[in-house]
Design a protein around this motif. Structure first.
Motif, mmCIF file in Angstrom:
data_model
loop_
_atom_site.group_PDB
_atom_site.id
_atom_site.type_symbol
_atom_site.label_atom_id
_atom_site.label_comp_id
_atom_site.label_asym_id
_atom_site.label_seq_id
_atom_site.Cartn_x
_atom_site.Cartn_y
_atom_site.Cartn_z
ATOM 1 N N VAL A 189 1.153 -0.874 0.172
ATOM 2 C CA VAL A 189 0.049 -0.358 0.024
ATOM 3 C C VAL A 189 0.621 1.393 0.114
ATOM 4 N N GLU A 190 0.538 2.130 -0.667
ATOM 5 C CA GLU A 190 1.237 3.200 -1.083
ATOM 6 C C GLU A 190 0.892 4.513 -0.079
ATOM 7 N N VAL A 191 2.189 4.783 0.834
ATOM 8 C CA VAL A 191 1.757 5.335 2.413
ATOM 9 C C VAL A 191 0.954 6.897 2.726
ATOM 10 N N VAL A 223 6.572 3.289 -0.680
ATOM 11 C CA VAL A 223 6.708 4.947 -1.332
ATOM 12 C C VAL A 223 6.589 4.905 -3.361
ATOM 13 N N LEU A 224 5.498 5.652 -3.849
ATOM 14 C CA LEU A 224 6.188 5.345 -5.136
ATOM 15 C C LEU A 224 6.913 4.127 -6.478
ATOM 16 N N GLY A 225 7.358 4.239 -6.413
ATOM 17 C CA GLY A 225 7.925 2.801 -7.382
ATOM 18 C C GLY A 225 7.955 1.724 -6.656
ATOM 19 N N GLY A 226 8.019 1.551 -5.579
ATOM 20 C CA GLY A 226 8.231 1.055 -4.383
ATOM 21 C C GLY A 226 7.315 -0.720 -4.857
ATOM 22 N N THR A 227 5.814 0.037 -4.538
ATOM 23 C CA THR A 227 4.523 -0.763 -4.938
ATOM 24 C C THR A 227 4.516 -1.380 -6.148
ATOM 25 N N SER A 228 4.928 -0.134 -6.986
ATOM 26 C CA SER A 228 5.117 -1.376 -8.780
ATOM 27 C C SER A 228 6.046 -2.110 -8.257
ATOM 28 N N ASP A 229 7.675 -2.426 -8.075
ATOM 29 C CA ASP A 229 8.398 -3.093 -7.754
ATOM 30 C C ASP A 229 7.696 -4.449 -7.176
ATOM 31 N N ALA A 230 7.188 -4.430 -6.005
ATOM 32 C CA ALA A 230 6.541 -5.439 -5.171
ATOM 33 C C ALA A 230 5.528 -6.133 -6.395
ATOM 34 N N LEU A 231 4.667 -6.125 -6.837
ATOM 35 C CA LEU A 231 4.562 -6.096 -7.972
ATOM 36 C C LEU A 231 4.837 -7.075 -8.940
ATOM 37 N N LEU A 232 6.066 -6.660 -10.240
ATOM 38 C CA LEU A 232 6.631 -6.334 -10.764
ATOM 39 C C LEU A 232 7.311 -8.624 -10.025
ATOM 40 N N VAL A 239 10.796 15.327 2.091
ATOM 41 C CA VAL A 239 10.240 15.195 1.279
ATOM 42 C C VAL A 239 10.776 13.489 1.824
ATOM 43 N N VAL A 240 9.146 13.251 1.144
ATOM 44 C CA VAL A 240 9.402 11.306 1.735
ATOM 45 C C VAL A 240 10.512 10.423 0.150
ATOM 46 N N ARG A 241 10.709 9.561 0.500
ATOM 47 C CA ARG A 241 12.091 8.630 -0.102
ATOM 48 C C ARG A 241 10.935 7.949 -0.782
ATOM 49 N N ASP A 242 11.398 7.826 -2.301
ATOM 50 C CA ASP A 242 10.690 6.924 -2.994
ATOM 51 C C ASP A 242 11.424 5.477 -2.706
ATOM 52 N N SER A 243 10.570 4.785 -2.172
ATOM 53 C CA SER A 243 11.371 3.215 -2.257
ATOM 54 C C SER A 243 11.379 2.288 -3.518
ATOM 55 N N GLY A 244 11.047 2.568 -4.504
ATOM 56 C CA GLY A 244 11.368 1.781 -5.439
ATOM 57 C C GLY A 244 12.793 1.594 -5.405
ATOM 58 N N LEU A 245 13.285 0.592 -6.676
ATOM 59 C CA LEU A 245 15.160 -0.019 -6.715
ATOM 60 C C LEU A 245 15.566 1.533 -7.762
ATOM 61 N N ASN A 246 14.232 2.261 -8.604
ATOM 62 C CA ASN A 246 14.551 3.170 -9.591
ATOM 63 C C ASN A 246 14.196 4.142 -9.491
ATOM 64 N N GLN A 269 17.755 23.488 0.720
ATOM 65 C CA GLN A 269 17.528 22.677 1.460
ATOM 66 C C GLN A 269 16.756 21.814 1.396
ATOM 67 N N ARG A 270 17.504 20.384 1.693
ATOM 68 C CA ARG A 270 16.196 19.381 1.679
ATOM 69 C C ARG A 270 16.508 17.748 2.849
ATOM 70 N N TRP A 271 15.726 17.642 3.081
ATOM 71 C CA TRP A 271 15.891 16.400 4.123
ATOM 72 C C TRP A 271 14.893 15.794 3.385
ATOM 73 N N THR A 272 15.730 14.008 3.535
ATOM 74 C CA THR A 272 14.774 13.141 2.639
ATOM 75 C C THR A 272 14.447 12.236 3.585
ATOM 76 N N VAL A 273 13.400 11.981 4.141
ATOM 77 C CA VAL A 273 12.575 10.714 4.996
ATOM 78 C C VAL A 273 12.096 9.451 4.374
ATOM 79 N N SER A 274 12.282 8.442 5.591
ATOM 80 C CA SER A 274 11.028 7.522 4.489
ATOM 81 C C SER A 274 10.380 7.099 4.720
ATOM 82 N N GLN A 275 9.306 7.755 5.217
ATOM 83 C CA GLN A 275 7.939 7.611 6.474
ATOM 84 C C GLN A 275 7.543 9.170 6.147
#
Length: 294
Positions: A100-102, A131-140, A195-202, A214-220
């Protein structure tokens, strides 16, 4: 009817991946002569040469490379068919894997899972929050049975569930709210973007973000909300996730000249519609109904 068995195709694959006939025999727990005969049978029936000997090593010919690629697909499809058939014959699945996309509202997701659990209390749910591409990766990568994703990966169909509204917000006391004027992209440039990081491989570095110094990138999403409510930066946050903070005035939408609100579609996707079990289908229906009544 096919004249070459899956076992013979598996032998060819094993020779390629193990690096030789002896290694393939050890991998498949068969005699070397049995492996050699299986490959020879393929070559004889198709009147082709799959391997050529270079030194002590069997190397794929150009034709052999094509046979290997197609054999991989054939054996994979056979495995999928067998696994899915067993799943169907067993009735409701003992485990359902869900990505599920966050951005999907957690109360809606948890409410749907609770309702499903009341109907099938012994079915375990394995949830991937992506997050984003991570859901597609899980399907593929065949890691899930069902997904809620912001895009449809190649080869998949899905139903539109909802559009998530993302608001550009900052803490009420953030300097961006003290300017007393409409803001432009230039005004954001000297402040921190969360910014929330894309959890996909690409990962797409330009997805749902702006290019600032200035940017902070987080996972959640929860972390990004916490950072913004602490006054540490600004972010585009899902409106449903921050309803209470907006209601109390802790967070305020930025007075941007344009782009204060973005919308992201979310799709409900069955990983394998033809072989989806009754539990997966029921959960998908419950999720859809949950959206319709909220």
């Amino acid at each position: 009817m096919p004249t070459i068995t899956l076992e013979q195709w598996q032998a060819l694959i094993a020779v390629v991946e193990a690096g030789g006939y002896a290694q393939a025999a050890e991998k498949l727990h068969k005699s070397q002569s049995a492996i050699s005969y299986a490959v020879q049978k393929i070559e004889s029936l198709l009147n082709v040469k799959a391997f050529e000997i270079q030194g002590r090593k069997a190397v794929l010919t150009t034709t052999g490379q094509m046979l290997y690629r197609r054999a991989l697909a054939l054996v994979s499809q056979s495995d999928d068919l067998e696994r899915d058939a067993h799943r169907l014959s067993a009735g409701w699945e003992p485990v359902i894997r869900l990505a599920v996309e966050v951005l999907f509202p957690p109360p809606l997701l948890l409410g749907a899972l609770q309702r499903f659990s009341e109907e099938s209390p012994h079915t375990r749910i394995e949830l991937i929050e992506s997050v984003l591409g991570g859901t597609s990766d899980a399907l593929l990568n065949k890691q899930v049975d069902l997904a809620i994703a912001p895009q449809l990966p190649p080869g998949f169909l899905g139903e539109m569930l909802l559009r998530v509204r993302l608001l550009a917000v900052a803490h009420a006391s953030h300097p961006l709210h003290q300017k007393g004027q409409e803001l432009t992209l230039l005004d954001l440039d000297t402040y921190r973007h969360i910014v929330v990081r894309d959890s996909g491989l690409n990962r797409d570095q330009k997805t749902v973000t702006v290019d600032v110094n200035q940017r902070w990138t987080v996972s959640q999403v929860a972390t990004s909300i916490q950072a913004v409510t602490m006054g540490l930066g600004f972010a585009w946050l899902p409106e449903k996730h921050i309803e209470e903070e907006l209601r109390t005035g802790l967070l305020k939408p930025l007075p941007l000249r344009e782009g204060v609100m973005r919308e992201t579609p979310l799709y409900l996707i069955l990983a394998n519609p033809d072989f989806a079990g009754p539990g997966v289908k029921r959960l998908a229906k419950i999720i859809t109904e949950t959206i319709q009544v909220n």
